[in-house]
Design an enzyme around this catalytic site. Structure first.
Site, PDB file in Angstrom:
ATOM      1  N   GLU A   1      -4.579 -22.973  21.843  1.00  0.00           N
ATOM      2  CA  GLU A   1      -5.947 -23.150  20.834  1.00  0.00           C
ATOM      3  C   GLU A   1      -7.055 -23.748  21.893  1.00  0.00           C
ATOM      4  O   GLU A   1      -8.054 -23.630  21.561  1.00  0.00           O
ATOM      5  CB  GLU A   1      -5.317 -24.353  19.995  1.00  0.00           C
ATOM      6  CG  GLU A   1      -4.302 -23.729  19.028  1.00  0.00           C
ATOM      7  CD  GLU A   1      -3.013 -24.167  19.641  1.00  0.00           C
ATOM      8  OE1 GLU A   1      -1.845 -24.455  18.830  1.00  0.00           O
ATOM      9  OE2 GLU A   1      -2.821 -24.346  21.059  1.00  0.00           O
TER      10      GLU A   1
ATOM     11  N   HIS B   1      -3.375 -25.403  26.616  1.00  0.00           N
ATOM     12  CA  HIS B   1      -2.922 -24.577  25.582  1.00  0.00           C
ATOM     13  C   HIS B   1      -3.471 -23.466  24.971  1.00  0.00           C
ATOM     14  O   HIS B   1      -4.727 -23.500  25.020  1.00  0.00           O
ATOM     15  CB  HIS B   1      -2.607 -25.777  24.603  1.00  0.00           C
ATOM     16  CG  HIS B   1      -1.293 -26.767  24.850  1.00  0.00           C
ATOM     17  ND1 HIS B   1      -0.810 -27.644  23.948  1.00  0.00           N
ATOM     18  CD2 HIS B   1      -0.822 -26.761  25.878  1.00  0.00           C
ATOM     19  CE1 HIS B   1       0.303 -28.211  24.337  1.00  0.00           C
ATOM     20  NE2 HIS B   1       0.254 -27.791  25.810  1.00  0.00           N
TER      21      HIS B   1
END
Length: 160
Positions: free
Chosen positions: A66, A64
């Site tokens: 982040e 992802h």
């Protein structure tokens, strides 16, 4: 003359990173930017410093945005996270269907002090994301940055 970067500018940069994602029908396209703000007491440069950026699936392993931004940090930058802000085009996940560590847990363990989001995660894959509550429970501020919601969602849902 240098222009002062605003929350909306950083969210726009995160959105540009999200646009680099390869679309897929089974995941969102999200972008993230980690900023060490000039207001931080330990920031001697008196200007915001972009520590890292990331986007969904940028690194191997169904990653992802982040997660990618955090993994790309240089070793000496990790100490700055306690005073840093992460801008993400979509609310960080609180559950991973793949079994990977959720982004909320990664943010909590990183020490980041503030999360700013472009749009709340839709219930497309995971119902009732509790990311905001979990961050707040750990003393991490959470703020929605208004103005780019429709574009964040449009980019996120590419490939669906």
């Amino acid at each position: 003359m240098l222009q002062k970067m605003t929350d909306l500018n950083y969210m726009t940069l995160a959105l540009e990173k999200a646009k680099e994602c390869i679309p897929t029908p089974t995941a969102f396209c999200v972008g993230a930017v980690i900023v060490f703000p000039k207001e931080a007491k330990s920031n001697l440069k008196n200007e915001d410093i972009i520590l890292s950026t990331g986007y969904s699936r940028e690194l191997p392993g169904n990653t992802h945005a982040e997660q990618c931004a955090l993994e790309k940090l240089k070793k000496d930058q990790r100490a700055l996270l306690k005073d840093s802000i992460i801008y993400t085009t979509m609310e960080p996940c609180s559950e991973r269907l793949s079994g990977n560590l959720p982004c909320v847990d990664r943010i909590i363990s990183s020490g980041i002090r503030s999360v700013k989001v472009g749009v709340v995660e839709p219930d497309t894959f995971v119902k009732k994301n509790i990311g905001k509550r979990k961050l707040n429970d750990h003393g991490i501020s959470y703020e929605h940055i208004a103005g780019l919601e429709s574009e964040c969602l449009k980019v996120a849902e590419q490939g669906h």
